[in-house]
Motif scaffolding. Structure first.
Motif, PDB file in Angstrom:
ATOM      1  N   GLY A   1       0.808  -1.175   0.022  1.00 25.37           N
ATOM      2  CA  GLY A   1      -0.030   0.225  -0.130  1.00 25.37           C
ATOM      3  C   GLY A   1       0.921   1.247   0.052  1.00 25.37           C
ATOM      4  O   GLY A   1       0.605   2.304  -0.840  1.00 25.37           O
ATOM      5  N   ALA A   2       1.904   1.219   0.894  1.00 26.13           N
ATOM      6  CA  ALA A   2       2.915   2.316   0.844  1.00 26.13           C
ATOM      7  C   ALA A   2       3.452   2.664  -0.663  1.00 26.13           C
ATOM      8  O   ALA A   2       3.557   3.821  -1.008  1.00 26.13           O
ATOM      9  CB  ALA A   2       3.878   2.353   1.825  1.00 26.13           C
ATOM     10  N   LEU A   3       3.858   1.464  -1.307  1.00 25.22           N
ATOM     11  CA  LEU A   3       4.406   1.488  -2.628  1.00 25.22           C
ATOM     12  C   LEU A   3       3.503   2.296  -3.537  1.00 25.22           C
ATOM     13  O   LEU A   3       3.955   3.290  -4.383  1.00 25.22           O
ATOM     14  CB  LEU A   3       4.978   0.401  -3.078  1.00 25.22           C
ATOM     15  N   LEU A   4       2.256   1.727  -3.693  1.00 24.04           N
ATOM     16  CA  LEU A   4       1.218   2.259  -4.551  1.00 24.04           C
ATOM     17  C   LEU A   4       0.792   3.616  -4.149  1.00 24.04           C
ATOM     18  O   LEU A   4       0.727   4.412  -5.048  1.00 24.04           O
ATOM     19  CB  LEU A   4       0.105   1.072  -4.492  1.00 24.04           C
ATOM     20  N   GLY A   5       0.524   3.932  -2.726  1.00 26.10           N
ATOM     21  CA  GLY A   5       0.151   5.214  -2.613  1.00 26.10           C
ATOM     22  C   GLY A   5       1.337   6.292  -2.891  1.00 26.10           C
ATOM     23  O   GLY A   5       0.906   7.405  -3.373  1.00 26.10           O
ATOM     24  N   THR A   6       2.404   5.981  -2.817  1.00 24.45           N
ATOM     25  CA  THR A   6       3.514   6.902  -3.098  1.00 24.45           C
ATOM     26  C   THR A   6       3.667   7.078  -4.589  1.00 24.45           C
ATOM     27  O   THR A   6       3.868   8.216  -4.993  1.00 24.45           O
ATOM     28  CB  THR A   6       4.874   6.400  -2.477  1.00 24.45           C
ATOM     29  N   ALA A   7       3.596   6.160  -5.288  1.00 24.28           N
ATOM     30  CA  ALA A   7       3.649   6.278  -6.781  1.00 24.28           C
ATOM     31  C   ALA A   7       2.413   7.042  -7.395  1.00 24.28           C
ATOM     32  O   ALA A   7       2.718   7.693  -8.248  1.00 24.28           O
ATOM     33  CB  ALA A   7       3.591   4.707  -7.215  1.00 24.28           C
ATOM     34  N   ALA A   8       1.244   6.753  -6.701  1.00 22.05           N
ATOM     35  CA  ALA A   8       0.023   7.588  -7.197  1.00 22.05           C
ATOM     36  C   ALA A   8       0.101   9.130  -6.744  1.00 22.05           C
ATOM     37  O   ALA A   8      -0.109   9.997  -7.654  1.00 22.05           O
ATOM     38  CB  ALA A   8      -1.107   7.225  -6.516  1.00 22.05           C
ATOM     39  N   ILE A   9       0.728   9.428  -5.706  1.00 20.84           N
ATOM     40  CA  ILE A   9       1.110  10.835  -5.318  1.00 20.84           C
ATOM     41  C   ILE A   9       2.142  11.461  -6.119  1.00 20.84           C
ATOM     42  O   ILE A   9       1.880  12.617  -6.746  1.00 20.84           O
ATOM     43  CB  ILE A   9       1.191  10.697  -3.785  1.00 20.84           C
ATOM     44  N   VAL A  10       3.008  10.861  -6.243  1.00 21.17           N
ATOM     45  CA  VAL A  10       4.389  11.223  -7.080  1.00 21.17           C
ATOM     46  C   VAL A  10       3.953  11.210  -8.280  1.00 21.17           C
ATOM     47  O   VAL A  10       4.482  12.559  -8.939  1.00 21.17           O
ATOM     48  CB  VAL A  10       5.664  10.217  -6.891  1.00 21.17           C
ATOM     49  N   LEU A  11       3.402  10.670  -8.987  1.00 19.76           N
ATOM     50  CA  LEU A  11       3.080  10.621 -10.601  1.00 19.76           C
ATOM     51  C   LEU A  11       1.775  11.919 -10.559  1.00 19.76           C
ATOM     52  O   LEU A  11       1.666  12.643 -11.495  1.00 19.76           O
ATOM     53  CB  LEU A  11       2.267   9.551 -11.074  1.00 19.76           C
ATOM     54  N   ALA A  12       0.913  12.138  -9.662  1.00 20.87           N
ATOM     55  CA  ALA A  12       0.058  12.995  -9.520  1.00 20.87           C
ATOM     56  C   ALA A  12       0.430  14.497  -9.243  1.00 20.87           C
ATOM     57  O   ALA A  12      -0.082  15.539  -9.750  1.00 20.87           O
ATOM     58  CB  ALA A  12      -0.968  12.870  -8.345  1.00 20.87           C
ATOM     59  N   LEU A  13       1.643  14.527  -8.505  1.00 23.70           N
ATOM     60  CA  LEU A  13       2.467  15.875  -8.536  1.00 23.70           C
ATOM     61  C   LEU A  13       3.358  16.149  -9.725  1.00 23.70           C
ATOM     62  O   LEU A  13       3.457  17.236 -10.115  1.00 23.70           O
ATOM     63  CB  LEU A  13       3.344  15.720  -7.252  1.00 23.70           C
ATOM     64  N   LEU A  14       3.615  15.175 -10.353  1.00 23.67           N
ATOM     65  CA  LEU A  14       4.572  15.295 -11.893  1.00 23.67           C
ATOM     66  C   LEU A  14       3.653  15.656 -12.785  1.00 23.67           C
ATOM     67  O   LEU A  14       3.939  16.874 -13.804  1.00 23.67           O
ATOM     68  CB  LEU A  14       5.225  14.152 -12.090  1.00 23.67           C
ATOM     69  N   ALA A  15       2.534  15.120 -12.974  1.00 23.40           N
ATOM     70  CA  ALA A  15       1.607  15.376 -13.950  1.00 23.40           C
ATOM     71  C   ALA A  15       1.254  16.746 -14.293  1.00 23.40           C
ATOM     72  O   ALA A  15       1.355  17.395 -15.420  1.00 23.40           O
ATOM     73  CB  ALA A  15       0.340  14.490 -13.737  1.00 23.40           C
TER      74      ALA A  15
END
Length: 497
Positions: free
Chosen positions: A223-237
């Protein structure tokens, strides 16, 4: 001899006074000084560094893209790790994680003195982002749990946020003055004494983590990995949308991947035995309404700031210094508005204050979208309204989220509040930038605009402002409907809250 023994026995038998929570802000002075220093670092960091970017670019031979990463990597790492590190703090101890984060902050800031390349500076900024993710959510959680009474909690949060906002306001000016006689590295080395002050204040003023306090469930690594990936990509987009444009496939790919990661994260959290983030907690009225209000305020503040900065300099031809003065209504209200929060809450309550603050944000955006192009007076009014709403929501919405969570989930809750703010800040800038890029043709930075360019810019500003208004109004409306659900009062007063 017997009398002495009896006196000793009587003292031993008498109940000992246990140290309870502080009864005033003065009693918690050391803790509040430390927590205020943490928030000061978060607010001061990027604002003071932006002034030095041209100097850094010259001295380190850095391109515009590299300079963007000097500031951007901090935000991406900070936002991406807050949720995971907030959950970790709830498990191993909030005070412990914060103290470790402050040590990392001091070490990373000291490393700035030895930086010789842009890549090294980016690595330092990434380490500072990790430190911020370890410390910032804990500051809200510790301030909330330091007191038992909501009035003191609000006053403490107001004090902490005022210190941070003062740093945000004076950061660019102070940075410019420092650069007149000192190297740019000094702007990051200033974090060393700030971290030291925070460390001393928290170590002295915050009680050590109790064995019964932390949440004991195992860490949800997937969950930590998926949550971090989602947030990082949401910030990059959003950054990619502004830089590469909506016609490029890269920002759309980043956004789509962020959505996929978010969907997988939700699926994981629904089925995990010990989820990183218990989604049932988000359904609590106080939590969901507080997050909605925070999202609306962050979206509005970022989008409006982006649009006004371009309008003052590109459309009206103001110099950067003049444009900085033009943003003063926002700065003044953000700093001075703290004195009005307490009386407002006394009159209308926490929930009423949150609704009024969120409504002020929407009204400010509407004023700008409909009237901002007709003169600075309307722009100043919009800035003041949004800033006033943001000031109230920043304190009250966070407090409501904390009120709606169990005692062993407050740090991940605080991290969620900050994460929502970071993501919606990016969305606000992306929405504004995308509308401008679609409607405005030609070189936006040219010294002279054609009549057609000016007309298109006015149309873009109006459309972007009204789009932000609709988005913020939808979030506020949903937040109000959630706050009025019957379970809201029970959530706030249930045991353990």
């Amino acid at each position: 001899m017997n009398v002495r023994r009896e006196g000793t026995a009587a003292k031993a038998a008498a109940p000992t006074k246990t140290s309870g929570p502080p009864a005033s802000l003065r009693e918690a002075g050391a803790a509040l000084a430390g927590l205020s220093a943490v928030f000061l670092f978060e607010m001061l960091d990027n604002s003071i560094l932006n002034v030095a970017l041209p100097t850094i670019g010259r001295e380190l031979s850095a391109s515009a893209t590299v300079l963007q990463w000097v500031t951007g990597v901090y935000a991406v790492v900070f936002g991406g790790l807050m949720l995971a590190l907030g959950a970790l703090a709830d498990r191993v101890g909030r005070r412990k994680v914060m103290l470790v984060g402050l040590v990392l902050l001091g070490a990373a800031s000291l490393a700035t003195a030895f930086v010789t390349t842009a890549e090294q500076l980016i690595a330092v900024r990434a380490a500072m982002g990790v430190a911020a993710a370890m410390t910032t959510p804990g500051s809200l959680a510790l301030a909330f749990r330091l007191f038992d009474e909501d009035g003191l909690r609000v006053r403490a949060t107001t004090l902490i946020s005022t210190v941070g906002l003062a740093g945000l306001a004076i950061g660019p000016t102070a940075g410019g003055l420092v650069l007149a006689f000192a190297p740019w590295q000094v702007l990051l080395l200033v974090n060393v004494p700030v971290a030291a002050l925070a460390f001393i204040g928290i170590r002295r003023g915050i009680p050590a983590d109790q064995a019964s306090g932390p949440h004991r469930a195992p860490t949800d690594r997937a969950g930590a990995l998926l949550g971090t990936a989602a947030i990082v990509l949401a910030l990059l987009a959003p950054t990619l949308f502004v830089d590469a444009g909506a016609a490029s496939p890269l920002p759309w790919l980043a956004a789509a991947t962020a959505v996929v990661a978010a969907v997988l994260f939700v699926a994981r959290e629904r089925t995990a035995r010990h989820p990183l983030l218990d989604l049932a907690l988000l359904a609590r009225p106080l939590v969901s309404s507080g997050l909605a209000f925070k999202a609306a305020a962050s979206l509005a503040t970022a989008g409006l700031g982006y649009l006004v900065t371009l309008q003052l300099q590109l459309d009206w031809g103001w110099t950067p210094a003049h444009a900085a003065l033009g943003m003063l209504p926002q700065v003044v209200v953000l700093i001075a508005g703290g004195a009005l929060i307490g009386p407002l809450i006394t009159r209308v309550g926490l929930d009423g204050a949150a609704r009024l603050g969120a409504a002020a944000v929407v009204c400010g955006l509407a004023v700008y979208g409909l009237l901002g192009r007709f003169g600075y007076g309307w722009v100043a009014l919009a800035l003041a309204l949004v800033a006033a709403g943001m000031r109230v929501v920043g304190v009250v919405a966070g407090t409501n989220v904390m009120r709606g969570l169990p005692a062993d989930r407050t740090t991940v809750g605080a991290a969620l509040v900050d994460t929502v703010g970071e993501v919606t800040t990016g969305i606000g800038i992306a929405v504004s930038g995308t509308v401008l890029a679609k409607l405005l043709t030609g070189d936006i930075a040219t010294a002279t605009w054609s009549t057609q360019q000016t007309a298109r810019f006015h149309e873009a500003v109006t459309r972007a402002g009204l789009t932000l208004t609709v988005l913020a109004a939808a979030l506020v409306g949903w937040g109000i409907s959630r706050a009025r659900r019957p379970g809201a009062a029970r959530t706030a007063s249930s045991p353990g809250h």
